[in-house]
Design a protein around this motif. Structure first.
Motif, PDB file in Angstrom:
ATOM      1  N   UNK A  52      46.509  88.509  63.670  1.00  0.00           N
ATOM      2  CA  UNK A  52      46.685  87.643  62.489  1.00  0.00           C
ATOM      3  C   UNK A  52      46.283  88.352  61.203  1.00  0.00           C
ATOM      4  N   UNK A  53      45.289  89.217  61.289  1.00  0.00           N
ATOM      5  CA  UNK A  53      44.746  89.874  60.093  1.00  0.00           C
ATOM      6  C   UNK A  53      45.224  91.314  59.937  1.00  0.00           C
ATOM      7  N   UNK A  54      46.368  91.649  60.513  1.00  0.00           N
ATOM      8  CA  UNK A  54      46.885  93.015  60.453  1.00  0.00           C
ATOM      9  C   UNK A  54      46.960  93.509  59.003  1.00  0.00           C
ATOM     10  N   UNK A  55      46.686  94.787  58.837  1.00  0.00           N
ATOM     11  CA  UNK A  55      46.782  95.437  57.535  1.00  0.00           C
ATOM     12  C   UNK A  55      47.784  96.586  57.649  1.00  0.00           C
ATOM     13  N   UNK A  56      48.679  96.694  56.663  1.00  0.00           N
ATOM     14  CA  UNK A  56      49.718  97.724  56.671  1.00  0.00           C
ATOM     15  C   UNK A  56      49.599  98.530  55.386  1.00  0.00           C
ATOM     16  N   UNK A  57      49.617  99.862  55.540  1.00  0.00           N
ATOM     17  CA  UNK A  57      49.410 100.763  54.412  1.00  0.00           C
ATOM     18  C   UNK A  57      50.463 101.863  54.391  1.00  0.00           C
ATOM     19  N   UNK A  58      50.725 102.365  53.178  1.00  0.00           N
ATOM     20  CA  UNK A  58      51.329 103.681  53.036  1.00  0.00           C
ATOM     21  C   UNK A  58      50.154 104.637  53.058  1.00  0.00           C
ATOM     22  N   UNK A  59      50.238 105.631  53.909  1.00  0.00           N
ATOM     23  CA  UNK A  59      49.131 106.564  54.105  1.00  0.00           C
ATOM     24  C   UNK A  59      48.726 107.191  52.783  1.00  0.00           C
ATOM     25  N   UNK A  60      47.448 107.319  52.487  1.00  0.00           N
ATOM     26  CA  UNK A  60      46.342 106.936  53.354  1.00  0.00           C
ATOM     27  C   UNK A  60      45.878 105.494  53.154  1.00  0.00           C
ATOM     28  N   UNK A  61      45.979 104.934  51.914  1.00  0.00           N
ATOM     29  CA  UNK A  61      45.327 103.638  51.710  1.00  0.00           C
ATOM     30  C   UNK A  61      46.009 102.713  50.699  1.00  0.00           C
ATOM     31  N   UNK A  62      47.297 102.896  50.442  1.00  0.00           N
ATOM     32  CA  UNK A  62      48.019 101.981  49.555  1.00  0.00           C
ATOM     33  C   UNK A  62      48.520 100.801  50.388  1.00  0.00           C
ATOM     34  N   UNK A  63      47.944  99.621  50.152  1.00  0.00           N
ATOM     35  CA  UNK A  63      48.271  98.458  50.979  1.00  0.00           C
ATOM     36  C   UNK A  63      49.689  97.968  50.689  1.00  0.00           C
ATOM     37  N   UNK A  64      50.432  97.756  51.791  1.00  0.00           N
ATOM     38  CA  UNK A  64      51.790  97.210  51.709  1.00  0.00           C
ATOM     39  C   UNK A  64      51.836  95.752  52.121  1.00  0.00           C
ATOM     40  N   UNK A  65      51.026  95.380  53.096  1.00  0.00           N
ATOM     41  CA  UNK A  65      51.044  94.012  53.612  1.00  0.00           C
ATOM     42  C   UNK A  65      49.694  93.685  54.223  1.00  0.00           C
ATOM     43  N   UNK A  66      49.362  92.415  54.169  1.00  0.00           N
ATOM     44  CA  UNK A  66      48.131  91.933  54.782  1.00  0.00           C
ATOM     45  C   UNK A  66      48.374  90.608  55.469  1.00  0.00           C
ATOM     46  N   UNK A  67      48.179  90.579  56.769  1.00  0.00           N
ATOM     47  CA  UNK A  67      48.334  89.356  57.536  1.00  0.00           C
ATOM     48  C   UNK A  67      49.715  89.197  58.136  1.00  0.00           C
ATOM     49  N   UNK A  68      49.732  88.485  59.239  1.00  0.00           N
ATOM     50  CA  UNK A  68      50.973  88.268  59.983  1.00  0.00           C
ATOM     51  C   UNK A  68      51.998  87.467  59.168  1.00  0.00           C
ATOM     52  N   UNK A  69      51.537  86.486  58.389  1.00  0.00           N
ATOM     53  CA  UNK A  69      52.463  85.684  57.576  1.00  0.00           C
ATOM     54  C   UNK A  69      53.184  86.555  56.555  1.00  0.00           C
TER      55      UNK A  69
END
Length: 133
Positions: A52-69
């Motif tokens: 549910x709390x998945x975090x998705x990044x462009x390497x190394x740490x630029x966040x693309x998405x947070x959470x399953x929704x």
């Protein structure tokens, strides 16, 4: 009496093995299950591979998405279009990590990635995409 007791114990053990089966999958099996769902455009099966709390990044740490929704809002339109696929070239599994060299095809555009998936208790908790910009 003993046959009944053995029968009950057997049923309990079987029920526990079914409920624990997802968590027992290796990280590689979880990531490949994700890839299969992606290629089948099966949103529910795809999302089921993520925490549910998945975090998705462009390497190394630029966040693309947070959470399953958030993932659902990104992938649902793509899956409805039906013109998206992923091809795996190589995979490496190390402990809770799976590293893929993959090509994503969306709307006839190909993008190569190195994707790093972290899997905990049978669910993808983190993804980092390495790609040329």
């Amino acid at each position: 009496m003993k046959p009944i007791l053995y029968g009950v114990l057997l049923m309990v053990a079987f029920a526990q093995s079914i409920s624990a089966s997802e968590a027992d999958l290796s990280p590689l099996a979880v990531v490949n299950k994700r890839m299969d769902a992606y290629n089948q455009h099966n949103l529910n099966a795809f999302l089921a591979t993520y925490a549910e709390t998945v975090q998705v990044y462009t390497y190394p740490d630029k966040q693309l998405a947070g959470g399953k929704a958030h993932l659902q809002s990104i992938f649902e339109p793509m899956f409805k279009e039906g013109n998206v696929a992923v091809k795996i070239h190589q995979q490496i599994e190390k402990d809770s990590y799976v590293i893929n060299h993959e090509t994503v095809i969306h709307a006839d555009k190909k993008t190569d990635y190195v994707s790093i998936y972290k899997v905990v208790d049978g669910l993808i908790t983190e993804v980092r995409f390495v790609r040329d910009m």
